[in-house]
Design a protein around this motif. Structure first.
Motif, mmCIF file in Angstrom:
data_model
loop_
_atom_site.group_PDB
_atom_site.id
_atom_site.type_symbol
_atom_site.label_atom_id
_atom_site.label_comp_id
_atom_site.label_asym_id
_atom_site.label_seq_id
_atom_site.Cartn_x
_atom_site.Cartn_y
_atom_site.Cartn_z
ATOM 1 N N LYS A 162 0.820 0.288 -1.919
ATOM 2 C CA LYS A 162 -1.143 0.318 -3.337
ATOM 3 C C LYS A 162 -1.816 0.768 -3.213
ATOM 4 C CE LYS A 162 0.038 -4.743 -2.118
ATOM 5 N NZ LYS A 162 -1.556 -5.547 -1.398
ATOM 6 N N GLN A 172 -3.581 -3.854 -6.185
ATOM 7 C CA GLN A 172 -3.284 -4.587 -5.724
ATOM 8 C C GLN A 172 -1.474 -5.119 -5.706
ATOM 9 O OE1 GLN A 172 -4.451 -6.817 -3.630
ATOM 10 N NE2 GLN A 172 -3.001 -7.973 -3.518
ATOM 11 N N SER A 210 -1.493 -3.231 -11.608
ATOM 12 C CA SER A 210 -2.942 -3.342 -11.713
ATOM 13 C C SER A 210 -3.794 -2.191 -12.116
ATOM 14 C CB SER A 210 -3.272 -3.689 -10.419
ATOM 15 O OG SER A 210 -3.198 -5.172 -9.494
#
Length: 223
Positions: free
Chosen positions: A129, A155, A159
């Motif tokens: 991430k 996320q 994203s």
């Protein structure tokens, strides 16, 4: 100027290659070794700052992700003074480990991004991430374009990332950073293409520096 849509899509563009200097999946974080190496290199003042960093990590374990990111971003932005590599290391482009940067209390954008990345990973943020993002930044009233690096939190892979930066200290989504043009992004697992065809940046040359800093972090007890 790149559009906000281009910035967001560029920061998440396709994966080019895998397994770039990836550390072992098992945690090898060793605070005692880090303190020992800092004592050898920078003495008591260096150890004092490392102890502040270690105390922050222990305090933030289990905290909300937003609090972790905010405090880690703020810690390095406050404790480390920005300076060019040539002034700190006598080299045009040197990627420092967190120990080297904290020992000098000086660093540039790559050093901030690496230190924030390593710290958040130790706090349990999944490495997939987090990406270090190489960009062109428009600086000052003249809008001069300058090479720059920020840390992005995603996320999900698709994203819009939140950006941790040393130029603008508040954490902002990519859509609010139209001063940045993405070139490429990477972490310990891979390299992603950016959105700027005009850039002359060489990802492989720069990632050789990443491999070098990974090796030194492993020796110093970070990974």
């Amino acid at each position: 100027m790149v559009s906000r849509r281009q910035l967001i899509s560029g920061l998440g563009a396709g994966l080019l290659c895998l397994m770039i200097g990836a550390p072992s999946t098992a945690s090898a974080f060793n605070p005692q070794r880090i303190r020992q190496k800092m004592q050898q290199a920078h003495g008591a003042s260096g150890v004092a700052l490392v102890d502040e960093w270690l105390a922050m990590i222990e305090r933030l374990r289990g905290a909300r992700l937003g609090d972790q990111m905010s405090e880690v971003n703020d810690f390095f932005n406050r404790k480390v003074r920005w300076r060019d590599d040539i002034d700190v290391w006598g080299q045009e482009d040197y990627w420092a480990t967190p120990l080297e940067m904290l020992g000098k209390r000086e660093g540039d954008c790559e050093d901030y991004s690496i230190a924030k990345y390593i710290t958040l990973k130790e706090l349990g943020v999944p490495g997939n991430k987090l990406r270090m993002i190489y960009v062109r930044a428009q600086i000052g009233r003249s809008q001069r374009s300058q090479a720059h690096m920020v840390l992005g939190y995603y996320q999900t892979p698709a994203s819009e990332p939140l950006l941790l930066d040393n130029i603008i200290p508040s954490i902002r989504p990519a859509s609010e950073r139209d001063d940045l043009t993405p070139v490429f992004s990477f972490n310990s697992s891979g390299l992603w293409a950016g959105g700027s065809e005009e850039s002359r940046a060489d990802p492989l040359a720069r990632l050789s520096r990443w491999q070098s800093v990974v090796n030194r972090m492993r020796d110093q007890g970070f990974i």
